[in-house]
Design a protein around this motif. Sequence first.
Motif, PDB file in Angstrom:
ATOM      1  N   VAL A   1       0.843  -1.202   0.000  1.00  0.00           N
ATOM      2  CA  VAL A   1       0.000   0.000   0.000  1.00  0.00           C
ATOM      3  C   VAL A   1       0.878   1.251   0.000  1.00  0.00           C
ATOM      4  CG1 VAL A   1      -1.640   1.316   1.397  1.00  0.00           C
ATOM      5  CG2 VAL A   1      -1.987  -1.127   1.041  1.00  0.00           C
ATOM      6  N   TRP A   2       1.932   1.227   0.777  1.00  0.00           N
ATOM      7  CA  TRP A   2       2.827   2.381   0.850  1.00  0.00           C
ATOM      8  C   TRP A   2       3.479   2.649  -0.509  1.00  0.00           C
ATOM      9  CZ3 TRP A   2       7.506   2.666   4.732  1.00  0.00           C
ATOM     10  CH2 TRP A   2       8.091   3.923   4.657  1.00  0.00           C
ATOM     11  N   ILE A   3       3.987   1.605  -1.133  1.00  0.00           N
ATOM     12  CA  ILE A   3       4.605   1.785  -2.450  1.00  0.00           C
ATOM     13  C   ILE A   3       3.568   2.174  -3.485  1.00  0.00           C
ATOM     14  CG2 ILE A   3       5.798   0.551  -4.309  1.00  0.00           C
ATOM     15  CD1 ILE A   3       7.265  -1.011  -2.110  1.00  0.00           C
ATOM     16  N   GLY A   4       2.338   1.666  -3.358  1.00  0.00           N
ATOM     17  CA  GLY A   4       1.289   2.016  -4.314  1.00  0.00           C
ATOM     18  C   GLY A   4       0.819   3.445  -4.168  1.00  0.00           C
ATOM     19  N   VAL A   5       0.728   3.947  -2.955  1.00  0.00           N
ATOM     20  CA  VAL A   5       0.257   5.308  -2.729  1.00  0.00           C
ATOM     21  C   VAL A   5       1.351   6.322  -3.037  1.00  0.00           C
ATOM     22  CG1 VAL A   5      -0.497   6.905  -0.919  1.00  0.00           C
ATOM     23  CG2 VAL A   5      -1.504   4.646  -1.059  1.00  0.00           C
ATOM     24  N   SER A   6       2.560   6.029  -2.626  1.00  0.00           N
ATOM     25  CA  SER A   6       3.665   6.954  -2.820  1.00  0.00           C
ATOM     26  C   SER A   6       4.848   6.208  -3.434  1.00  0.00           C
ATOM     27  CB  SER A   6       4.062   7.564  -1.475  1.00  0.00           C
ATOM     28  OG  SER A   6       5.176   8.400  -1.639  1.00  0.00           O
ATOM     29  N   PRO A   7       4.797   5.940  -4.749  1.00  0.00           N
ATOM     30  CA  PRO A   7       5.865   5.155  -5.358  1.00  0.00           C
ATOM     31  C   PRO A   7       7.175   5.937  -5.405  1.00  0.00           C
ATOM     32  CG  PRO A   7       4.407   5.976  -7.046  1.00  0.00           C
ATOM     33  CD  PRO A   7       3.801   6.350  -5.729  1.00  0.00           C
ATOM     34  N   PRO A   8       8.295   5.241  -5.364  1.00  0.00           N
ATOM     35  CA  PRO A   8       9.578   5.924  -5.518  1.00  0.00           C
ATOM     36  C   PRO A   8       9.688   6.549  -6.906  1.00  0.00           C
ATOM     37  CG  PRO A   8       9.877   3.684  -4.718  1.00  0.00           C
ATOM     38  CD  PRO A   8       8.455   3.834  -5.073  1.00  0.00           C
ATOM     39  N   ASP A   9      10.592   7.500  -7.052  1.00  0.00           N
ATOM     40  CA  ASP A   9      10.726   8.184  -8.337  1.00  0.00           C
ATOM     41  C   ASP A   9      11.181   7.250  -9.446  1.00  0.00           C
ATOM     42  OD1 ASP A   9       9.933  10.541  -7.207  1.00  0.00           O
ATOM     43  OD2 ASP A   9      11.993  11.194  -6.757  1.00  0.00           O
ATOM     44  N   THR A  10      11.868   6.184  -9.114  1.00  0.00           N
ATOM     45  CA  THR A  10      12.375   5.281 -10.135  1.00  0.00           C
ATOM     46  C   THR A  10      11.317   4.343 -10.681  1.00  0.00           C
ATOM     47  OG1 THR A  10      13.051   3.726  -8.431  1.00  0.00           O
ATOM     48  CG2 THR A  10      14.706   5.301  -9.177  1.00  0.00           C
ATOM     49  N   LEU A  11      10.179   4.194  -9.975  1.00  0.00           N
ATOM     50  CA  LEU A  11       9.094   3.345 -10.452  1.00  0.00           C
ATOM     51  C   LEU A  11       8.016   4.199 -11.105  1.00  0.00           C
ATOM     52  CD1 LEU A  11       8.539   0.907  -7.462  1.00  0.00           C
ATOM     53  CD2 LEU A  11       9.662   0.433  -9.615  1.00  0.00           C
ATOM     54  N   PRO A  12       7.463   3.743 -12.228  1.00  0.00           N
ATOM     55  CA  PRO A  12       6.352   4.496 -12.816  1.00  0.00           C
ATOM     56  C   PRO A  12       5.096   4.334 -11.971  1.00  0.00           C
ATOM     57  CG  PRO A  12       6.755   2.490 -14.051  1.00  0.00           C
ATOM     58  CD  PRO A  12       7.839   2.589 -13.028  1.00  0.00           C
ATOM     59  N   ASP A  13       4.264   5.318 -11.965  1.00  0.00           N
ATOM     60  CA  ASP A  13       3.010   5.267 -11.227  1.00  0.00           C
ATOM     61  C   ASP A  13       2.039   4.412 -12.022  1.00  0.00           C
ATOM     62  OD1 ASP A  13       0.924   5.641  -9.550  1.00  0.00           O
ATOM     63  OD2 ASP A  13       0.683   7.776  -9.939  1.00  0.00           O
ATOM     64  N   ALA A  14       1.733   3.217 -11.537  1.00  0.00           N
ATOM     65  CA  ALA A  14       0.917   2.262 -12.285  1.00  0.00           C
ATOM     66  C   ALA A  14      -0.501   2.786 -12.511  1.00  0.00           C
ATOM     67  CB  ALA A  14       0.878   0.927 -11.560  1.00  0.00           C
ATOM     68  N   GLY A  15      -1.072   3.416 -11.504  1.00  0.00           N
ATOM     69  CA  GLY A  15      -2.441   3.935 -11.667  1.00  0.00           C
ATOM     70  C   GLY A  15      -2.521   5.005 -12.733  1.00  0.00           C
TER      71      GLY A  15
END
Length: 122
Positions: free
Chosen positions: A80-94
């Motif tokens: 949930v934490w990674i999904g709500v506030s993803p790191p800059d290196t990961l694209p925002d899946a939503g």
Amino acid sequence: MNQHDDEANAEVEALLGQAQHQSPDVPATLMARVLADAEKIRLDRVRAPVHDRAPKAWWSDLFGGWQGVGGLVAATCAGVWIGVSPPDTLPDAGAFLLGYETTDVTSTTAELTSFGWDLEEG
């Protein structure tokens, strides 16, 4: 090592060899008590049907007890934490699924070009 150590080691080896071939004598009363305790524990486990317990205990046992449930809770919180506030290196899946964000396949960052990896393929 001197000769005295060799003689002591030979004596110890001989004693261990004798002890290895002798089975220990267990008193019959001790063996009867151990077997009675084992049978009691076995019957206690057989008598406890799963459906008589509370649903919360049943679900907890299904996932491996409190250790398994604790691991699932930690993994869920991290997800949930990674999904709500993803790191800059990961694209925002939503945002990517909704079309708000696009990802570039090619990158010109220094990490990819500074080591000569772009030249290795030819």
